[in-house]
Design an enzyme around this catalytic site. Structure first.
Site, short mmCIF file in Angstrom:
data_model
loop_
_atom_site.label_atom_id
_atom_site.label_comp_id
_atom_site.label_asym_id
_atom_site.label_seq_id
_atom_site.Cartn_x
_atom_site.Cartn_y
_atom_site.Cartn_z
N ASP A 173 51.38 65.30 37.89
CA ASP A 173 52.40 66.31 37.60
C ASP A 173 52.52 66.40 36.08
O ASP A 173 53.18 65.59 35.43
CB ASP A 173 53.73 65.91 38.24
CG ASP A 173 54.82 66.94 38.02
OD1 ASP A 173 54.62 67.87 37.20
OD2 ASP A 173 55.89 66.83 38.65
N ARG B 272 59.00 81.06 33.35
CA ARG B 272 59.41 80.03 34.30
C ARG B 272 58.61 80.22 35.58
O ARG B 272 58.73 81.24 36.25
CB ARG B 272 60.91 80.12 34.60
CG ARG B 272 61.79 80.06 33.37
CD ARG B 272 63.20 79.69 33.71
NE ARG B 272 63.29 78.27 33.92
CZ ARG B 272 63.38 77.37 32.93
NH1 ARG B 272 63.39 77.75 31.67
NH2 ARG B 272 63.43 76.09 33.21
N THR C 59 54.45 73.03 35.70
CA THR C 59 55.24 74.21 35.40
C THR C 59 54.47 75.00 34.35
O THR C 59 53.53 74.51 33.73
CB THR C 59 56.62 73.84 34.82
OG1 THR C 59 56.42 73.08 33.63
CG2 THR C 59 57.46 73.04 35.81
N GLU D 243 53.15 89.29 49.89
CA GLU D 243 52.87 88.07 50.66
C GLU D 243 51.39 87.98 50.99
O GLU D 243 50.76 88.96 51.39
CB GLU D 243 53.69 88.05 51.95
CG GLU D 243 55.14 87.70 51.70
CD GLU D 243 55.96 87.59 52.98
OE1 GLU D 243 55.43 87.85 54.07
OE2 GLU D 243 57.15 87.24 52.86
C1 LIG Z 1 60.18 70.15 34.84
C2 LIG Z 1 59.48 69.29 35.82
C3 LIG Z 1 59.40 69.63 37.17
C4 LIG Z 1 60.23 70.71 37.84
O1 LIG Z 1 60.16 71.94 37.36
P1 LIG Z 1 61.29 73.03 37.71
O2 LIG Z 1 60.59 74.26 37.29
O3 LIG Z 1 62.47 72.65 36.89
O4 LIG Z 1 61.56 72.97 39.17
C5 LIG Z 1 58.63 68.84 38.01
N1 LIG Z 1 57.99 67.76 37.53
C6 LIG Z 1 58.08 67.39 36.24
C7 LIG Z 1 57.33 66.19 35.79
C8 LIG Z 1 58.83 68.14 35.34
O5 LIG Z 1 58.91 67.74 34.08
#
Ligand SMILES: *Cc1c(COP(=O)(O)O)cnc(C)c1O
Length: 422
Positions: free
Chosen positions: A203, A238, A229, A59
Site C-alpha cells: 500500500d 482524490r 491513492t 459501469e
Molecule cells: C491515505 C491512505 C489510505 C486511504 O486513502 P483514502 O483515500 O483516505 O481512503 C490507505 N492506505 C494508506 C497507507 C494511506 O496512507
C-alpha cells in the site's frame, strides 16, 4: 491567473458556497501546508476533474460496459490505464477505486473470505485503518493480526514480522502505512509472504509519487498487488488505483466492479490520466527528489533544535516528531501551529503513552511546500518557525504565533501554489 480565482457560474448561483471556496483558496495560498498526505494539484488536474465526464454512468470496463454512449469514456479510461502501466511498469492497472480505503477493501474481496486472518501494521505504529485495525470494517470482518516497529529503533523488526506471519498464516500481508518515515523493504516483505503463503499487498498511498519519480524503490518486482491513492505525493485527484501482474488482473477487476462499486467517477479517471502524464515528465523526477531532499534537510534542522524524530530522521517525504521532550502535547502544538499559519496533524508515535485523540506526536511532510518550489535553503526557516511555534504553544504566547503567521504568509507570497495560479 492569481487569487481570487474566478468561478462565475458558481458565484452567481450560490454565492455562499463560492465564498467558502474562495476562503479555502486563500487559506491554501497563505499557509505552510505540512500534512504529508496532502499536496497541490495542477490547474490541469483541477480542470479535468471539473468536467462533463461526471455526467456519465459507465459501469463495467472499457469495451465491456453496461451503458451505451461510452465512446469517449472508454478512451479516457484506457489512457489512464496505459499511463499507469507505463509509469509504474506494471502489467495491470485498475483506475476505478473511489479512494484508497475502497481500493483496499477490493483487495480483501479479491483474496480473502470474511473471518480470514490478515496482517498489517498496527495503526498506532504507523499503519492504516484498512490494514485490519479493529475499528475498521477490515478489522471487524477479518481477523487482523498486527506488527509494529521496535521501541529502540523505530524500525520494523523483520524477525518479528516473519515469526508472526508463520504462526498466523494470514491470507494477505499489507506493507506500507501513513506515518512511516523510512524506506519500505518490499523484498523482505515478499520473502515473508512467500514463506507464509500470503498475498503481499504494497500500500504505497503515501509514496506513489516518490516511486514514480525514482525517489523510493519500487514494489513492482516484489508485491502481488500494489494499492495506491492518487492524491498524495502522486499529485492527482482524490482517487486510487490497484496494480498487479496479469495473473491477478481478473480477480482485482471483479472485486472493484461488480464486487464493491458501481459506476466509476469518470471525471476522476480523467484527472488521474492527467496526473500520470505529469508524473511521467522529467520535471516530476526532479520534484520527487526535491521532496526527499527537503524532508532530510528539515529533519536535520529539527534535530539541531532538539526535536526527537521517530527513527531518528527520514528517508522519504515524512517526519514524525515526538514532542514529549518539549513538554507540549501533539494536539496543543498542532493547534498552535495552525494559528501560526503552519498546517500539521497531531499523531500517535510508536508506544505512545497518551491517547490517540491526544497523542504525543506531530506528523509533517514536504510534498506541498516542494510543489510550491521551496528548496533545502528554506528548511532552516521552516524548522525555526516550528520551533518557535511549539515554544509559543507551551507558553501560550499568541503574539509570537501571530508574528510567525505573518512571516509564513510573506514567504508563501513569493512561491505561488500550483492550481491557484495559471
Ligand atoms: C491515505 C491512505 C489510505 C486511504 O486513502 P483514502 O483515500 O483516505 O481512503 C490507505 N492506505 C494508506 C497507507 C494511506 O496512507
Amino acid at each position: 491567473m492569481t487569487l481570487p480565482l474566478q468561478h462565475p457560474a458558481l458565484s452567481a448561483t450560490d454565492p455562499e458556497l463560492a465564498a467558502l471556496i474562495g476562503a479555502e483558496e486563500q487559506l491554501q495560498a497563505d499557509t505552510l501546508r505540512l500534512i504529508p498526505s496532502e499536496n497541490y494539484v495542477s490547474r490541469a488536474v483541477l480542470e479535468a476533474s471539473g468536467t462533463v465526464l461526471q455526467n456519465k454512468y459507465s459501469e463495467g470496463y472499457a469495451g465491456r460496459r453496461y451503458y451505451e454512449g461510452q465512446q469517449n469514456i472508454d478512451q479516457v479510461e484506457r489512457l489512464a490505464i496505459a499511463r499507469a502501466k507505463a509509469l509504474f511498469g506494471v502489467e495491470h492497472a485498475n483506475v476505478q477505486p473511489y479512494s484508497g480505503s475502497p481500493a483496499n477493501l477490493a483487495v480483501y474481496l479479491a483474496f480473502a473470505e470474511p473471518g480470514d486472518t490478515v496482517m498489517g501494521m498496527a495503526l498506532p505504529m504507523g499503519g492504516h485503518l484498512t490494514h485490519g485495525w479493529g475499528v475498521s470494517a477490515t478489522g471487524k470482518w477479518f481477523r487482523g493480526v498486527q506488527y509494529g516497529v521496535r521501541q529502540d529503533t523505530g524500525l520494523i523488526d523483520f524477525d518479528e514480522v516473519r515469526e508472526l506471519a508463520i504462526k498466523e498464516r494470514p491470507k494477505i500481508i499489507f506493507c506500507g502505512g501513513t506515518a512511516l518515515p523510512r524506506t519500505i523493504d518490499f523484498a523482505a516483505f515478499a520473502e515473508i509472504a512467500r514463506e507464509s503463503g500470503a498475498v503481499l499487498v504494497a500500500d504505497v498511498a503515501h509514496i506513489a509519487g516518490l516511486i514514480a519519480g525514482g525517489a523510493h524503490p519500487s514494489p513492482v518486482p516484489h508485491a502481488d498487488v500494489i494499492s495506491t491513492t492518487t492524491h498524495k505525493t502522486l499529485r492527482g485527484p482524490r482517487g486510487a488505483m490497484l496494480m498487479s501482474r496479469e495473473e491477478h488482473a481478473k480477480a482485482i477487476d471483479k472485486a472493484v466492479f461488480p464486487g464493491l462499486q458501481g459506476g466509476p467517477h469518470n471525471q476522476t479517471t480523467a484527472a488521474i490520466a492527467v496526473a500520470l502524464h505529469e508524473a511521467s515528465q522529467p520535471s516530476f523526477r526532479t520534484y520527487a527528489q526535491s521532496v526527499v531532499a527537503n524532508a532530510k534537510a528539515l529533519a536535520d534542522e529539527l534535530l539541531a533544535r532538539g526535536f526527537d524524530l521517530v527513527s531518528g530522521g527520514t528517508d522519504n517525504h515524512l517526519i514524525l516528531m515526538d514532542l514529549t521532550p518539549k513538554d507540549v502535547p501533539g494536539k496543543v502544538a498542532a493547534k498552535a501551529l495552525d494559528r501560526a499559519g503552519i498546517v500539521v496533524n497531531y499523531n500517535t508515535v510508536p508506544y505512545d503513552p497518551r491517547k490517540p485523540f491526544d497523542p504525543s506526536g506531530v506528523r509533517i511532510g514536504t510534498p506541498s511546500l516542494t510543489s510550491r518550489g521551496l528548496g533545502t535553503e528554506h528548511m532552516a526557516a521552516v524548522a525555526d518557525w516550528i520551533d518557535r511555534g511549539v515554544r509559543a504553544a507551551g507558553a501560550g504566547d499568541e503574539d509570537a504565533l501571530a508574528t510567525i503567521r505573518a512571516e509564513v504568509a510573506a514567504l508563501m507570497a513569493e512561491y505561488p501554489a500550483p492550481g491557484l495560479t495559471a
